[in-house]
Scaffold this motif. Structure first.
Motif, PDB file in Angstrom:
ATOM      1  N   ARG A 122       0.828  -1.208   0.000  1.00 31.20           N
ATOM      2  CA  ARG A 122       0.000   0.000   0.000  1.00 31.20           C
ATOM      3  C   ARG A 122       0.862   1.257   0.000  1.00 31.20           C
ATOM      4  N   GLU A 123       0.360   2.278  -0.667  1.00 31.23           N
ATOM      5  CA  GLU A 123       1.151   3.493  -0.866  1.00 31.23           C
ATOM      6  C   GLU A 123       1.375   4.292   0.410  1.00 31.23           C
ATOM      7  N   THR A 124       0.640   3.941   1.463  1.00 32.75           N
ATOM      8  CA  THR A 124       0.839   4.651   2.728  1.00 32.75           C
ATOM      9  C   THR A 124       2.201   4.324   3.347  1.00 32.75           C
ATOM     10  N   PHE A 125       2.829   3.236   2.889  1.00 34.14           N
ATOM     11  CA  PHE A 125       4.128   2.859   3.444  1.00 34.14           C
ATOM     12  C   PHE A 125       5.264   3.441   2.615  1.00 34.14           C
ATOM     13  N   ASN A 126       6.377   3.678   3.292  1.00 30.38           N
ATOM     14  CA  ASN A 126       7.589   4.071   2.601  1.00 30.38           C
ATOM     15  C   ASN A 126       8.348   2.808   2.184  1.00 30.38           C
ATOM     16  N   ILE A 127       8.871   2.816   0.970  1.00 30.30           N
ATOM     17  CA  ILE A 127       9.809   1.764   0.588  1.00 30.30           C
ATOM     18  C   ILE A 127      11.200   2.291   0.910  1.00 30.30           C
ATOM     19  N   ILE A 191      -2.506  -5.705  19.391  1.00 31.48           N
ATOM     20  CA  ILE A 191      -2.279  -5.407  17.972  1.00 31.48           C
ATOM     21  C   ILE A 191      -2.565  -6.675  17.167  1.00 31.48           C
ATOM     22  N   ASN A 192      -3.428  -6.540  16.169  1.00 33.75           N
ATOM     23  CA  ASN A 192      -3.811  -7.725  15.389  1.00 33.75           C
ATOM     24  C   ASN A 192      -3.906  -7.397  13.911  1.00 33.75           C
ATOM     25  N   THR A 193      -3.783  -8.441  13.109  1.00 31.53           N
ATOM     26  CA  THR A 193      -3.961  -8.272  11.669  1.00 31.53           C
ATOM     27  C   THR A 193      -5.094  -9.159  11.189  1.00 31.53           C
ATOM     28  N   ALA A 194      -5.814  -8.687  10.190  1.00 36.68           N
ATOM     29  CA  ALA A 194      -6.830  -9.483   9.485  1.00 36.68           C
ATOM     30  C   ALA A 194      -7.107  -8.730   8.194  1.00 36.68           C
ATOM     31  N   CYS A 195      -6.719  -9.308   7.072  1.00 36.82           N
ATOM     32  CA  CYS A 195      -6.667  -8.512   5.843  1.00 36.82           C
ATOM     33  C   CYS A 195      -7.248  -9.239   4.643  1.00 36.82           C
ATOM     34  N   GLU A 196      -8.065 -10.264   4.873  1.00 33.21           N
ATOM     35  CA  GLU A 196      -8.671 -10.948   3.729  1.00 33.21           C
ATOM     36  C   GLU A 196      -9.494  -9.936   2.931  1.00 33.21           C
ATOM     37  N   GLY A 197      -9.409 -10.005   1.634  1.00 34.39           N
ATOM     38  CA  GLY A 197     -10.139  -9.053   0.791  1.00 34.39           C
ATOM     39  C   GLY A 197      -9.270  -7.861   0.455  1.00 34.39           C
ATOM     40  N   ASP A 198      -8.871  -7.122   1.485  1.00 37.81           N
ATOM     41  CA  ASP A 198      -8.013  -5.964   1.218  1.00 37.81           C
ATOM     42  C   ASP A 198      -6.612  -6.395   0.829  1.00 37.81           C
ATOM     43  N   GLY A 199      -6.179  -7.523   1.329  1.00 37.78           N
ATOM     44  CA  GLY A 199      -4.890  -8.068   0.928  1.00 37.78           C
ATOM     45  C   GLY A 199      -3.802  -7.780   1.941  1.00 37.78           C
ATOM     46  N   ALA A 200      -2.839  -8.692   1.983  1.00 42.01           N
ATOM     47  CA  ALA A 200      -1.761  -8.589   2.959  1.00 42.01           C
ATOM     48  C   ALA A 200      -0.887  -7.357   2.742  1.00 42.01           C
ATOM     49  N   SER A 201      -0.921  -6.799   1.534  1.00 38.19           N
ATOM     50  CA  SER A 201      -0.090  -5.613   1.268  1.00 38.19           C
ATOM     51  C   SER A 201      -0.605  -4.378   2.008  1.00 38.19           C
ATOM     52  N   VAL A 202      -1.684  -4.511   2.787  1.00 38.95           N
ATOM     53  CA  VAL A 202      -2.078  -3.409   3.673  1.00 38.95           C
ATOM     54  C   VAL A 202      -1.138  -3.318   4.870  1.00 38.95           C
ATOM     55  N   TRP A 203      -0.306  -4.360   5.082  1.00 33.36           N
ATOM     56  CA  TRP A 203       0.661  -4.223   6.192  1.00 33.36           C
ATOM     57  C   TRP A 203       2.052  -4.792   5.915  1.00 33.36           C
ATOM     58  N   TRP A 204       2.223  -5.545   4.828  1.00 35.07           N
ATOM     59  CA  TRP A 204       3.590  -5.991   4.522  1.00 35.07           C
ATOM     60  C   TRP A 204       3.745  -6.213   3.019  1.00 35.07           C
ATOM     61  N   PRO A 205       4.970  -6.057   2.507  1.00 35.29           N
ATOM     62  CA  PRO A 205       5.189  -6.188   1.067  1.00 35.29           C
ATOM     63  C   PRO A 205       5.233  -7.654   0.634  1.00 35.29           C
ATOM     64  N   ASN A 206       4.513  -7.984  -0.412  1.00 34.24           N
ATOM     65  CA  ASN A 206       4.483  -9.371  -0.899  1.00 34.24           C
ATOM     66  C   ASN A 206       3.869  -9.380  -2.290  1.00 34.24           C
ATOM     67  N   LYS A 207       3.809 -10.578  -2.871  1.00 39.01           N
ATOM     68  CA  LYS A 207       3.119 -10.771  -4.153  1.00 39.01           C
ATOM     69  C   LYS A 207       1.664 -11.051  -3.795  1.00 39.01           C
ATOM     70  N   ASP A 208       0.837  -9.984  -3.822  1.00 39.51           N
ATOM     71  CA  ASP A 208      -0.453 -10.025  -3.137  1.00 39.51           C
ATOM     72  C   ASP A 208      -1.573 -10.510  -4.053  1.00 39.51           C
ATOM     73  N   GLN A 209      -1.666 -11.791  -4.208  1.00 40.46           N
ATOM     74  CA  GLN A 209      -2.656 -12.436  -5.067  1.00 40.46           C
ATOM     75  C   GLN A 209      -2.884 -13.836  -4.498  1.00 40.46           C
TER      76      GLN A 209
END
Ligand SMILES: [Zn+2]
Length: 579
Positions: A122-127, A191-209
């Motif tokens: 997601r673009e909110t993160f800095n690379i 602190i928890n994560t749950a990202c089905e639908g929006d995709g894991a790239s809402v919190w970490w970089p990956n091949k999100d498919q």
């Protein structure tokens, strides 16, 4: 180079052209061997050419997909040219600043010579940087996609590894929150994560498919010393980093969906059990320990039931975990998220209205059922997500059948009918990250129950289900694979039945035409599939007769009147119209 965050609306033609490219690359990818599949299997057993064209829009009134949805949803050339092998997500989470930083090491095999791959963040993160060895790589960002460019050609068959460094403040997003910084009821960090639908790239970089999964993964999470992180897989170690932080290391020994990868950071306490050799670990807030010890005892019976029907729990080396979370639940692989309030039913509700739902904890049974359907067998595109949800909803009824018998299972399934809308097809447009609506759950399960009645022999049905799961476990499949398997192993042509339930809004309607006098009834199916043909039990309850209606009128003799003549609609999910 960074593209503008807001893209102007694309003309429809460009969108269609891009979709076409996406479809072409999806087909290319299907011919490539799968890294996540068993050695003797490939991603899809059905040649792409034999698949139904997904081009027919399910609902032409829906707006065109956004550019971000298309970049996320399409299995484009820069995804299809590589095959994921391994991730090491290695991050530090600062609860006070609500900040995350670190890297994902991504190892992949190149399938086609090239100089570019597509990842997502997601673009909110800095690379911060992307390295191959010591070499910094260039990249372009576009609506959540990150196109990584290599200075030299990557060669087909070779394995490469890059380190993707990033940092930023995760934003709460979507139905489940993405990544949330909350307080537990006692005011401690949660602190928890749950990202089905929006995709894991809402919190970490990956091949999100969904099509491609790593074969294994390491997850390292550095957090303040007083906290616990529960992630997927087997706990490896925790290391005091000497700066007030401790790193928790977890190892996943199996293919894993991106959206299943999870952080659960809090003041967790653990209790453990075993089912034969399978370690069971339960993580809850300290004040919930006593309640959890009672409620989570259901996990064993659940595992026994599903192992009975499908075979061994899929992630034995990783163990089975239930983890308390601030949302209802999610099927995070081997670390199932639980937030059902330590009550039976759905937050204490009899949600099928059959009286049966309150006998068990919906979240323990449903989310854990996903270990077989969703996590082990995964849909290769969200369009075909009924493979997760329809099957797992059906698994709920199998749990009921295992515990309380077939009559209760059928009753439970029929409780789902009130929740079906039949307004649009279950399978959505492919390649645009479009999730099906709720019918995928209830109608999906009712369709599978209907198939059981069509097979009409439980001595065949149980091995069919077992072998179907075993055949496709750890693979990413599409509906065509399911249909081909069922056709081949039943010797029946079930394609029109699957197609009617999955690719059309309406369920089949049995038209019954009675004469003035008793003695004869005419019958046929009204269905969208021209060659729809399905046997069905009709006549007198308890003395059912199996008739074989098609979409053409047939007739039969019957001593029953129009009122007396019944159809076994609890065993077949169909409408009946008597005239
Ligand atoms: Zn589910």
């Amino acid at each position: 180079m960074r593209f503008l965050a807001s893209q102007p609306a694309l003309p429809r033609l460009v969108i269609l052209a891009a979709l076409f490219v996406g479809l072409l690359s999806a087909q290319t990818a299907q011919q490539a061997p799968s890294q996540t599949a068993a050695p003797n299997a490939t991603i899809a057993t059905t040649p792409a050419a034999a698949q139904k064209p997904p081009a027919k829009p399910n609902n032409p009134t829906l707006p065109a997909p956004t550019r971000a949805a298309m970049l996320r949803g399409a299995y484009g050339p820069y995804r299809a040219n590589n095959d994921l092998l391994y991730y090491h997500l290695d991050i530090r989470v600062d609860p006070e600043r609500q900040f995350i930083s670190g890297k994902n090491t991504i190892r992949f095999r190149i399938l086609k010579d090239g100089t570019r791959i597509q990842l997502d963040l997601r673009e909110t993160f800095n690379i911060d940087k992307i390295l191959m060895g010591a070499t910094p790589l260039k990249y372009e960002r576009d609506s959540g996609a990150v196109f990584v460019d290599f200075p030299q050609t990557l060669h087909a068959g070779q394995v490469y590894s890059i380190d993707f460094y990033y940092s930023g403040h995760p934003q709460e997003i979507g139905r489940f929150g993405g990544m949330t910084f909350k307080k537990d009821p006692a005011g401690r960090v949660w602190i928890n994560t749950a990202c089905e639908g929006d995709g894991a790239s809402v919190w970490w970089p990956n091949k999100d498919q969904w099509r491609d999964e790593v074969e294994s993964m390491d997850i390292s999470v550095a957090i303040p010393n007083n906290l616990v992180d529960v992630s997927n897989g087997k706990f490896v170690a925790k290391t005091d980093l000497g700066d007030g932080y401790t790193r928790w290391d977890w190892h996943v020994s199996y293919p894993i969906n991106n959206y299943d990868v999870a952080l659960n950071i809090g003041s967790y306490v653990r209790f453990s059990d075993k089912l034969d050799e399978l370690p069971l670990d339960f993580y809850v807030l300290p004040e919930d320990l006593d309640k959890a010890k009672v409620q989570f005892a259901q996990a064993k019976g659940m595992l026994e039931a599903f192992q009975h029907y499908f075979g061994e729990y899929p992630f034995v080396k990783d163990g089975y975990k239930l983890v308390e979370v601030p949302y209802l639940g999610m099927e995070h692989q081997s670390a199932v998220a639980y937030g059902n309030g330590f009550t039976n039913g759905y937050m204490g509700r009899d949600w099928t209205g059959t009286g049966i739902s309150l006998r068990f904890d919906f979240i323990i049974i449903h989310e854990s059922g996903h270990e077989w359907f969703g996590n082990s067998i995964t849909a290769a595109d969200p369009s075909d997500m009924w493979i997760h949800e329809g099957w797992t909803t059906y698994l709920e009824s199998l749990y009921v059948e295992y515990r309380w018998g077939k009559a209760d299972a059928i009753k439970y399934l029929n409780g789902d009918k009130a929740k079906v809308k039949n307004l649009q097809p279950i399978i959505t447009e492919r390649g645009v990250n479009e999730e099906p609506d709720q019918d995928q759950y209830f109608k999906g399960a009712l369709m599978i129950n209907t198939l059981r009645s069509v097979v009409n022999d439980d001595a065949k049905w149980w091995p069919l289900l077992h072998d179907f799961y075993q055949h496709f476990k750890y693979q990413n499949i599409m509906t065509e694979d399911v249909v081909a398997y069922f056709n081949q192993h039943t010797g029946m042509n079930l394609t029109p039945i699957f197609d009617q339930y999955l690719r059309h809004a309406q369920i089949p309607r049995l038209e019954l035409l009675f004469g003035e006098e008793p003695g004869m009834v005419m019958y046929k199916w009204r269905a969208d599939e021209d060659d729809f043909a399905m046997p069905v039990r009709a006549g007198k309850p308890g003395e059912w007769q199996i008739i074989h209606p098609t979409t053409q009128w047939q007739w039969m003799k019957t001593p029953l009147t129009k009122d007396e003549f019944q159809v076994a609609t609890d065993l077949y999910y169909v409408d009946v119209n008597k005239q």
